[in-house]
Design a protein around this motif. Structure first.
Motif, PDB file in Angstrom:
ATOM      1  N   GLY A  41       7.753  12.086   9.419  1.00  0.00           N
ATOM      2  CA  GLY A  41       7.057  11.252   8.439  1.00  0.00           C
ATOM      3  C   GLY A  41       7.160   9.770   8.679  1.00  0.00           C
ATOM      4  O   GLY A  41       6.905   8.977   7.769  1.00  0.00           O
ATOM      5  N   ILE A  42       7.510   9.358   9.884  1.00  0.00           N
ATOM      6  CA  ILE A  42       7.677   7.931  10.168  1.00  0.00           C
ATOM      7  C   ILE A  42       6.315   7.265  10.295  1.00  0.00           C
ATOM      8  O   ILE A  42       5.464   7.723  11.066  1.00  0.00           O
ATOM      9  CB  ILE A  42       8.474   7.728  11.474  1.00  0.00           C
ATOM     10  CG1 ILE A  42       9.829   8.430  11.378  1.00  0.00           C
ATOM     11  CG2 ILE A  42       8.665   6.248  11.768  1.00  0.00           C
ATOM     12  CD1 ILE A  42      10.590   8.458  12.689  1.00  0.00           C
ATOM     13  N   SER A 451       5.055 -10.826   5.136  1.00  0.00           N
ATOM     14  CA  SER A 451       4.571  -9.458   4.979  1.00  0.00           C
ATOM     15  C   SER A 451       4.132  -9.201   3.544  1.00  0.00           C
ATOM     16  O   SER A 451       4.621  -9.831   2.599  1.00  0.00           O
ATOM     17  CB  SER A 451       5.680  -8.477   5.364  1.00  0.00           C
ATOM     18  OG  SER A 451       5.412  -7.181   4.904  1.00  0.00           O
ATOM     19  N   GLU A 452       3.207  -8.253   3.375  1.00  0.00           N
ATOM     20  CA  GLU A 452       2.822  -7.844   2.026  1.00  0.00           C
ATOM     21  C   GLU A 452       3.959  -7.134   1.312  1.00  0.00           C
ATOM     22  O   GLU A 452       3.924  -6.964   0.094  1.00  0.00           O
ATOM     23  CB  GLU A 452       1.587  -6.945   2.088  1.00  0.00           C
ATOM     24  CG  GLU A 452       0.337  -7.681   2.554  1.00  0.00           C
ATOM     25  CD  GLU A 452      -0.921  -6.857   2.388  1.00  0.00           C
ATOM     26  OE1 GLU A 452      -0.886  -5.861   1.643  1.00  0.00           O
ATOM     27  OE2 GLU A 452      -1.927  -7.222   3.003  1.00  0.00           O
ATOM     28  N   ALA A 453       4.981  -6.731   2.068  1.00  0.00           N
ATOM     29  CA  ALA A 453       6.141  -6.082   1.465  1.00  0.00           C
ATOM     30  C   ALA A 453       7.197  -7.080   1.006  1.00  0.00           C
ATOM     31  O   ALA A 453       8.171  -6.692   0.361  1.00  0.00           O
ATOM     32  CB  ALA A 453       6.759  -5.111   2.456  1.00  0.00           C
ATOM     33  N   ALA A 525       9.023  -2.584   5.779  1.00  0.00           N
ATOM     34  CA  ALA A 525       7.699  -3.021   5.326  1.00  0.00           C
ATOM     35  C   ALA A 525       6.653  -1.937   5.597  1.00  0.00           C
ATOM     36  O   ALA A 525       5.763  -1.694   4.769  1.00  0.00           O
ATOM     37  CB  ALA A 525       7.309  -4.319   6.021  1.00  0.00           C
ATOM     38  N   ALA A 526       6.753  -1.283   6.746  1.00  0.00           N
ATOM     39  CA  ALA A 526       5.813  -0.204   7.071  1.00  0.00           C
ATOM     40  C   ALA A 526       5.953   0.945   6.087  1.00  0.00           C
ATOM     41  O   ALA A 526       4.950   1.535   5.644  1.00  0.00           O
ATOM     42  CB  ALA A 526       6.060   0.279   8.502  1.00  0.00           C
ATOM     43  N   ILE A 527       7.171   1.267   5.729  1.00  0.00           N
ATOM     44  CA  ILE A 527       7.411   2.338   4.746  1.00  0.00           C
ATOM     45  C   ILE A 527       6.857   1.924   3.382  1.00  0.00           C
ATOM     46  O   ILE A 527       6.229   2.723   2.673  1.00  0.00           O
ATOM     47  CB  ILE A 527       8.912   2.641   4.662  1.00  0.00           C
ATOM     48  CG1 ILE A 527       9.387   3.275   5.975  1.00  0.00           C
ATOM     49  CG2 ILE A 527       9.228   3.547   3.475  1.00  0.00           C
ATOM     50  CD1 ILE A 527      10.898   3.302   6.139  1.00  0.00           C
ATOM     51  N   GLN A 528       7.065   0.660   3.023  1.00  0.00           N
ATOM     52  CA  GLN A 528       6.559   0.166   1.736  1.00  0.00           C
ATOM     53  C   GLN A 528       5.047   0.275   1.659  1.00  0.00           C
ATOM     54  O   GLN A 528       4.482   0.671   0.621  1.00  0.00           O
ATOM     55  CB  GLN A 528       7.011  -1.292   1.536  1.00  0.00           C
ATOM     56  CG  GLN A 528       6.800  -1.847   0.143  1.00  0.00           C
ATOM     57  CD  GLN A 528       5.403  -2.419  -0.081  1.00  0.00           C
ATOM     58  OE1 GLN A 528       4.710  -2.799   0.876  1.00  0.00           O
ATOM     59  NE2 GLN A 528       4.978  -2.483  -1.334  1.00  0.00           N
TER      60      GLN A 528
END
Length: 531
Positions: A41-42, A451-453, A525-528
């Motif tokens: 799930g990465i 970042s948007e995160a 950030a990618a996970i967010q």
């Protein structure tokens, strides 16, 4: 809760290499790689970070779970143990939080051992250390703790540390004024610091119940007006007998600032050497005391004198702790002054935001005392019992200290379960507030700031490094990030990202550490964004 910890009698067995060997993320059989990462799930953006050449020899452990539903969104070797570095502070600070409560405070008293006759204390004043991390020296007007993004505790290994504006002697000044207000105008006996509450050390530095300016003296170096001029220096706080000799040359604007760590030449004479660029900001270095009680005693005597309390004892002799009455006798003495600490939530904020090692270990010492021991090492077993009672499977961690030095191991899943327990508690919002905020403050202030995160990842960092003498290079042993994410979807996620073993040349080492810090931030950030 009445607990008694016991020091570990045997070293942990590290079950290791085979189970910690990460699957190849980039290269090799494309089908196998796709299958492994899809099931984990990465997010693709996180995979891109893992595929960077600098992580060719690295191991990764990643775990993400939805707080509300409990759904596991990412599990990439989440049950494999690895060294987390300073992320261990979530375990030590969390245990103290569960044991004492977020709003709990300490009271540091000053006791009078004799009678006061015509304004003169015919006996000793005793300052009884209780493990207060800041002693009033970092309290902002609104009652919260004052921090900088890179704290003075880290000034020697890392460039860019800065000071908070508060006077580090504020608490001692307050106590001294209270002594004066109690009717004591002079002390015919001595002034003694009682630091017997607990004993401990961390990498050779004492961890004690008394903390004035975190038991360090700040050395602030300012360049001369132009190239070739001598630099000037200042000691903060200025306390006898400490003085400073500056042998630092101002070099051209844009030149190299390279200051050696301050050295004690004897009798309180600190010396500092090196160069500083003409256009550099004042640059900070620190000296860590090996005898905090003596420093605190001198600083307190000077505070008493500022408050109008005369002290006949020599202010710069070693702390005369041999003259102390028994601890039971001291406990029975009347307090002539008291200093309340910041709430534990604010102390934990300081520990977590800037990753204060001795502060985290002090929390373990306080747990040892709560368990009936003076030995700080016993606090680890007490912390383990607290987490077990809270529902954590403590076999998912193997811990040797509260700060995150080498020898600690956790699983990414276990780290997320620590966050679950804290997030399901009554002070969840306060707990989240203690964590560095990505792109905003503390050790994550500059990470993914655009970042948007940014502002939506609340997480503790962890870093360990070692020198690879075989190849004359540095190894980033670990770069860890874990905590809580406010996901783009509105879900609250618990996450841990751990990277072990990346390499850098000596000249690129510091940049590589900061790069790794940003990289694990990019993964968060990618996970967010993904979930």
């Amino acid at each position: 809760m009445n607990r008694r910890g016991s020091a570990a009698a045997a070293a942990a067995v590290l079950l290791a290499a085979a189970s910690l060997t990460a699957c190849t993320i980039g290269g090799g059989d494309d089908d196998d790689t796709s299958s492994a990462t899809d099931s984990a799930g990465i997010p693709d953006a996180a995979l891109a970070v893992m595929n960077e050449d600098r992580y060719a020899n690295s191991r990764w452990q990643i775990y993400v779970e939805d707080l509300e539903s409990g759904d596991v969104l990412v599990d990439y070797f989440g049950d494999a143990m690895a060294e987390p570095g300073s992320f261990v502070k979530t375990y030590s600070a969390g245990a103290a939080w569960l044991e004492f409560g977020a709003d709990s405070t300490l009271t540091t008293p000053v006791k009078a051992s004799g009678e006061v006759v015509d304004g003169t204390l015919q006996g000793d004043l005793i300052l009884v250390g209780q493990g207060d991390l800041t002693m009033g020296g970092r309290t902002k007007p609104d009652g919260t703790v004052s921090i900088t993004d890179l704290d003075h505790n880290d000034a020697n290994p890392l460039p860019g540390a800065t000071l908070t504006p508060e006077d580090p002697l504020t608490g001692l000044n307050d106590l001294a004024e209270q002594v004066k207000a109690s009717g004591i105008d002079s002390v015919s006996g001595d002034v003694i610091v009682d630091d017997r509450l607990f004993t401990g050390e961390l990498v050779g530095q004492p961890v004690t119940p008394i903390n004035i300016n975190q038991n360090i003296i700040d050395v602030l170096i300012t360049p001369g007006a132009s190239e070739g001029d001598p630099a000037t220096g200042e000691l903060i706080p200025a306390v006898a007998p400490w003085t400073l000799t500056v042998d630092v040359k101002t070099v051209e604007a844009g030149g190299t600032t390279a200051l050696d760590d301050p050295v004690d030449a004897g009798d309180g004479q600190l010396t500092i050497t090196g160069t500083i660029a003409a256009d550099a900001d004042p640059t900070l270095k620190v000296y860590v005391f090996d005898d905090p009680a003596t420093f605190a005693r001198t600083a307190f005597i000077e505070a008493l004198e500022r408050a109008g309390v005369a002290v006949t004892a020599d202010p710069i002799t070693p702390n005369p702790d041999a003259a102390l009455p028994s601890e039971d006798e001291v406990a029975e003495l009347a307090a002539v002054a008291e200093l309340a600490s910041l709430p534990l939530s604010e102390e934990v904020t300081y520990v977590m935001k800037i990753s204060y090692n001795r502060g985290a270990q002090t929390l373990i010492c306080r747990l040892a005392v709560a368990g009936g021991s003076k030995d700080c090492d016993d606090g680890m077993a007490v912390a383990g019992e607290i987490w077990q009672d809270a529902g954590l499977d403590t076999t998912g961690a193997s811990l040797v200290d509260g700060s995150g030095l080498p020898g600690n191991f956790i699983t990414a899943e276990n780290a997320a379960q620590v966050q679950r327990i804290m997030m399901e508690g009554p002070d969840a919002d306060l707990w989240v507030d203690t964590l560095p905020i990505m792109g905003v403050d503390g050790s994550l202030a500059t990470v993914q700031a655009d970042s948007e995160a940014a502002g939506k990842v609340f997480a503790k960092t962890g870093t360990l490094a070692a020198f690879d003498a075989f190849n004359t290079r540095f190894r980033i042993v670990t770069k860890t990030l874990g905590g809580v994410i406010e996901a783009e979807s509105g879900r609250t996620l618990l996450f841990t990202v751990m990277m072990n073993n990346a390499f850098a040349s000596p000249e690129d080492y510091i940049d590589a550490v900061f790069q790794a810090n940003d990289d694990v931030g990019a993964m968060a950030a990618a996970i967010q964004q993904e979930y």
